[in-house]
Design a protein around this motif. Structure first.
Motif, PDB file in Angstrom:
ATOM      1  N   LEU A   1       6.888  -9.127  -2.738  1.00 37.44           N
ATOM      2  CA  LEU A   1       7.684  -9.275  -3.950  1.00 37.44           C
ATOM      3  C   LEU A   1       7.369  -8.141  -4.904  1.00 37.44           C
ATOM      4  O   LEU A   1       6.270  -7.589  -4.918  1.00 37.44           O
ATOM      5  CB  LEU A   1       7.380 -10.624  -4.616  1.00 37.44           C
ATOM      6  N   GLY A   2       8.317  -7.797  -5.763  1.00 32.70           N
ATOM      7  CA  GLY A   2       8.146  -6.721  -6.727  1.00 32.70           C
ATOM      8  C   GLY A   2       9.016  -5.536  -6.369  1.00 32.70           C
ATOM      9  O   GLY A   2       9.523  -5.408  -5.253  1.00 32.70           O
ATOM     10  N   GLU A   3       9.181  -4.663  -7.348  1.00 33.75           N
ATOM     11  CA  GLU A   3       9.999  -3.468  -7.146  1.00 33.75           C
ATOM     12  C   GLU A   3       9.221  -2.234  -7.586  1.00 33.75           C
ATOM     13  O   GLU A   3       9.176  -1.910  -8.762  1.00 33.75           O
ATOM     14  CB  GLU A   3      11.308  -3.569  -7.939  1.00 33.75           C
ATOM     15  N   PRO A   4       8.577  -1.503  -6.682  1.00 33.83           N
ATOM     16  CA  PRO A   4       8.483  -1.848  -5.264  1.00 33.83           C
ATOM     17  C   PRO A   4       7.323  -2.810  -5.019  1.00 33.83           C
ATOM     18  O   PRO A   4       6.373  -2.854  -5.792  1.00 33.83           O
ATOM     19  CB  PRO A   4       8.224  -0.498  -4.597  1.00 33.83           C
ATOM     20  N   SER A   5       7.389  -3.529  -3.940  1.00 30.11           N
ATOM     21  CA  SER A   5       6.322  -4.460  -3.586  1.00 30.11           C
ATOM     22  C   SER A   5       5.189  -3.693  -2.904  1.00 30.11           C
ATOM     23  O   SER A   5       5.397  -2.596  -2.380  1.00 30.11           O
ATOM     24  CB  SER A   5       6.860  -5.529  -2.636  1.00 30.11           C
ATOM     25  N   PRO A   6       3.961  -4.240  -2.929  1.00 30.66           N
ATOM     26  CA  PRO A   6       2.865  -3.573  -2.215  1.00 30.66           C
ATOM     27  C   PRO A   6       3.174  -3.355  -0.733  1.00 30.66           C
ATOM     28  O   PRO A   6       2.843  -2.311  -0.178  1.00 30.66           O
ATOM     29  CB  PRO A   6       1.691  -4.543  -2.404  1.00 30.66           C
ATOM     30  N   ALA A   7       3.784  -4.348  -0.094  1.00 34.26           N
ATOM     31  CA  ALA A   7       4.114  -4.185   1.315  1.00 34.26           C
ATOM     32  C   ALA A   7       5.129  -3.064   1.519  1.00 34.26           C
ATOM     33  O   ALA A   7       5.015  -2.261   2.451  1.00 34.26           O
ATOM     34  CB  ALA A   7       4.661  -5.500   1.884  1.00 34.26           C
ATOM     35  N   LEU A   8       6.120  -3.004   0.633  1.00 33.71           N
ATOM     36  CA  LEU A   8       7.109  -1.925   0.734  1.00 33.71           C
ATOM     37  C   LEU A   8       6.454  -0.581   0.484  1.00 33.71           C
ATOM     38  O   LEU A   8       6.829   0.426   1.096  1.00 33.71           O
ATOM     39  CB  LEU A   8       8.254  -2.169  -0.248  1.00 33.71           C
ATOM     40  N   GLY A   9       5.457  -0.551  -0.421  1.00 26.37           N
ATOM     41  CA  GLY A   9       4.734   0.698  -0.639  1.00 26.37           C
ATOM     42  C   GLY A   9       4.031   1.178   0.618  1.00 26.37           C
ATOM     43  O   GLY A   9       4.097   2.367   0.972  1.00 26.37           O
ATOM     44  N   TRP A  10       3.343   0.263   1.319  1.00 30.39           N
ATOM     45  CA  TRP A  10       2.692   0.655   2.569  1.00 30.39           C
ATOM     46  C   TRP A  10       3.718   1.037   3.627  1.00 30.39           C
ATOM     47  O   TRP A  10       3.472   1.944   4.443  1.00 30.39           O
ATOM     48  CB  TRP A  10       1.811  -0.476   3.073  1.00 30.39           C
ATOM     49  N   LEU A  11       4.847   0.357   3.640  1.00 31.93           N
ATOM     50  CA  LEU A  11       5.886   0.698   4.608  1.00 31.93           C
ATOM     51  C   LEU A  11       6.421   2.102   4.336  1.00 31.93           C
ATOM     52  O   LEU A  11       6.657   2.887   5.275  1.00 31.93           O
ATOM     53  CB  LEU A  11       7.015  -0.338   4.548  1.00 31.93           C
ATOM     54  N   ARG A  12       6.603   2.428   3.061  1.00 36.34           N
ATOM     55  CA  ARG A  12       7.055   3.782   2.738  1.00 36.34           C
ATOM     56  C   ARG A  12       5.991   4.815   3.085  1.00 36.34           C
ATOM     57  O   ARG A  12       6.312   5.915   3.565  1.00 36.34           O
ATOM     58  CB  ARG A  12       7.404   3.848   1.254  1.00 36.34           C
ATOM     59  N   ARG A  13       4.716   4.463   2.855  1.00 41.97           N
ATOM     60  CA  ARG A  13       3.643   5.394   3.245  1.00 41.97           C
ATOM     61  C   ARG A  13       3.629   5.594   4.751  1.00 41.97           C
ATOM     62  O   ARG A  13       3.391   6.704   5.239  1.00 41.97           O
ATOM     63  CB  ARG A  13       2.303   4.855   2.765  1.00 41.97           C
ATOM     64  N   LEU A  14       3.874   4.525   5.499  1.00 43.62           N
ATOM     65  CA  LEU A  14       3.924   4.660   6.955  1.00 43.62           C
ATOM     66  C   LEU A  14       5.087   5.561   7.367  1.00 43.62           C
ATOM     67  O   LEU A  14       4.923   6.454   8.219  1.00 43.62           O
ATOM     68  CB  LEU A  14       4.067   3.273   7.589  1.00 43.62           C
ATOM     69  N   THR A  15       6.250   5.369   6.754  1.00 42.13           N
ATOM     70  CA  THR A  15       7.400   6.200   7.099  1.00 42.13           C
ATOM     71  C   THR A  15       7.152   7.657   6.750  1.00 42.13           C
ATOM     72  O   THR A  15       7.451   8.570   7.543  1.00 42.13           O
ATOM     73  CB  THR A  15       8.641   5.676   6.358  1.00 42.13           C
ATOM     74  N   THR A  16       6.585   7.881   5.559  1.00 42.50           N
ATOM     75  CA  THR A  16       6.281   9.259   5.147  1.00 42.50           C
ATOM     76  C   THR A  16       5.248   9.889   6.069  1.00 42.50           C
ATOM     77  O   THR A  16       5.378  11.052   6.481  1.00 42.50           O
ATOM     78  CB  THR A  16       5.782   9.259   3.701  1.00 42.50           C
ATOM     79  N   ALA A  17       4.196   9.112   6.399  1.00 43.92           N
ATOM     80  CA  ALA A  17       3.151   9.643   7.273  1.00 43.92           C
ATOM     81  C   ALA A  17       3.699   9.959   8.661  1.00 43.92           C
ATOM     82  O   ALA A  17       3.294  10.958   9.287  1.00 43.92           O
ATOM     83  CB  ALA A  17       1.999   8.643   7.379  1.00 43.92           C
TER      84      ALA A  17
END
Length: 565
Positions: free
Chosen positions: A187-203
């Motif tokens: 939950l949240g904009e962005p959510s912590p999980a979405l933040g890690w997902l974006r870090r995974l995509t960027t990485a």
């Protein structure tokens, strides 16, 4: 409901006349008092008239209630138990049982045992009495475990609907807390999980670019090394040519030795060619010496070639341009490995947020086991808010289908890319589920009357006054057993409010009590107001006598028990 049957041996108007007398008794009670004093007289009259309508229409839970009250006709028991104790007999009677007992410890213990055994059987019990203190006297002695609701108790005291609803809400919140906590990172904009997902995509994108650069650097290093080997390898090429020439010469010399050996063997075995043997021996000896010298030259030239090849390799490795290209390739390979490790770390952080969120919750999860150990299996798992809970839990079902794919990822570019793809698909589902669950928990935390109807429907014991059993908010409830305390103080119309809602009833009271109203006052009202054609004696009996006296006087021995005297 089954229709009430009328015995043809009796006058056809007998039961209808009894119902008409009941309606007149309700009207007389409003005028005569004093049993309606201090109550909501209008509501009391409405619930009594509604009960009489159900009785007349045959819409009672016990279809034989009208002939029992009007004519004293009791149902035949399925299994007669003359020697059983009062509790077993009360629970075995198919219609109405009268427990004749004075107030005291013996009566209280017997009533409590009846309530306890009925609840253990899974039966829903309606505990009624003419006044709230009589109800409280029984409730204070009930053992813990059963879900007991006191619907007419004001405020939020123990046993009240507000208290029971608050307990249910607290258990719902406690049961759903783990699911809410596991979904909180989404939950949240962005959510912590979405933040890690974006870090995974960027990485992953960085790792793909680093791997491409590493491959180009390695190709450049290989080309540079090949150019240096070509530039520095003249001597090694000459040695390679000399070694190849010596190898060919040694092979030819060995072939000549084999040919001469074969010719000598043929000459020695042939009488016609035996004269050629001495010359062949001389030539073979020379060929053997020549072959040995050729092999020695081949070995020496090959050793020289290998030495010069090692020297060339060292020269190539020490060449400045080759060293620079090798360093760039090594640095690019390290950068590619580090980028992949960064993606792997992001994947580990992300997957730590997934298992609890992907565990499918039962739609009845937070609402299950709300009614305590003695609750019905179908109890408040069907509470009014269970629909919202099912909506909140339903996305988890589709999310759980991806659990195997997500849980089996591998730490390579293909496995990490597959993980990122599946998490991108799950992220909106988990975010929606988390939002629904948060909204549902916020509603569950607020005081609400939405649970009251369901709590009454699935309670093990509902305790109220006789007239309270007919209140509009729970007037359609039905029970397996009615226990009417102090039935000797309850008139028939008032008792009827509870009786029409129960399949069986136990009336508890004592005999020999004074009339409910002064017989002279009741007789005067009947003489002045009783319509022509109405049964004056029946109406007088309803105004002065209790339901306990009416039923106990007509009940057979199997439907009565005397205790505590």
């Amino acid at each position: 409901m089954a229709s009430t049957l009328v015995d043809l041996e009796h006058p056809p108007y007998r039961n209808e006349g009894f119902c008409a007398a009941l309606e007149l008794a309700v009207a007389a009670g409003r005028e005569l008092g004093p049993e309606s004093a201090g109550r909501d007289a209008g509501l009391s009259e409405r619930v009594q008239r509604a009960a009489i309508l159900r009785l007349r229409a045959g819409a009672t839970v016990n279809p034989g209630l009208l002939p029992l009250l009007a004519e004293g006709r009791f149902a035949e028991p399925g299994d007669d138990q003359p020697d059983a104790d009062e509790v077993s007999r009360a629970l075995a009677v198919p219609d109405v049982f009268c427990l004749i007992s004075p107030p005291g410890a013996t009566r209280a213990v017997t009533v409590l045992e009846i309530v306890r055994e009925a609840a253990e059987r899974g039966e829903r019990v309606l505990l009624a009495a003419p006044t709230p203190p009589a109800v409280d006297a029984v409730l204070s002695r009930l053992p813990p475990g059963a879900l007991v609701i006191r619907p007419d108790q004001p405020g939020a005291g123990p046993g009240s609907l507000a208290d029971a609803a608050a307990g249910v809400q607290q258990r719902i919140l406690a049961r759903s807390q783990a699911a809410a906590r596991s979904l909180e990172p989404w939950l949240g904009e962005p959510s912590p999980a979405l933040g890690w997902l974006r870090r995974l995509t960027t990485a992953l994108a960085e790792a793909a670019g680093a791997r491409e650069r590493a491959d180009r650097a390695e190709a450049h290093r290989a080309a540079t090394a090949a150019a240096a080997r070509e530039r520095l390898g003249a001597a090694s090429r000459e040695s390679a040519q000399a070694a190849e020439t010596a190898r060919v010469a040694a092979a030819q010399a060995a072939d000549q030795v084999e040919q001469l050996t074969a010719g000598l063997r043929q000459a020695e075995t042939s009488r016609l060619r035996r004269w050629r043997a001495p010359r062949l021996r001389r030539r073979l000896a020379e060929a053997v010496r020549s072959a040995a010298a050729a092999r020695s030259r081949s070995f020496n030239t090959m050793s020289l070639y290998e030495l010069r090849l090692r020297q060339l390799t060292q020269e190539v490795q020490q060449d400045s341009t080759v060293r620079m290209a090798a360093d760039r390739s090594a640095f690019a390979e390290v950068a590619a490995r580090r980028a992949l490790e960064s993606a792997e770390r992001a994947a580990h952080h992300l997957t730590r947020l997934l298992p609890d969120a992907l565990t499918p919750a039962s739609p009845a999860g937070p609402a299950s086991s709300l009614a305590g150990p003695a609750s019905s299996p179908a109890g408040p798992a069907s509470l009014a808010d269970a629909a919202s809970l099912a909506d909140a839990a339903s996305p988890a079902v589709s999310a759980s289908r991806a659990l195997t794919d997500v849980a089996s990822w591998t730490a390579d570019p293909a496995g990490l890319a597959a993980l990122a793809e599946r998490c991108h698909e799950l992220e909106p589902v988990l975010r929606a589920r988390g939002g629904l669950l948060r909204e549902w928990r916020q509603r569950a935390a607020r005081p609400s009357r939405q649970l009251h109807a369901e709590l009454l429907r699935y309670a093990d014991v509902v305790a109220t006054t006789c007239l309270g059993a007919g209140r509009p908010e729970h007037g359609d409830l039905e029970f397996d057993l009615l226990i009417l305390q102090d039935a000797a103080r309850v008139p028939v119309p008032e008792a009827l409010v509870a009786l029409v809602r129960a399949r069986r009833a136990v009336l508890v009271g004592e005999t020999g009590r004074p009339p409910l109203r002064d017989p002279e006052v009741a007789g005067a009202w009947v003489a002045a107001r009783c319509p022509s054609g109405a049964d004056a004696d029946e109406l007088t009996a309803l105004l002065t006598g209790s339901v306990f006296e009416r039923v106990a006087a007509r009940a057979p021995a199997r439907n009565r028990a005397v205790t505590g005297w």
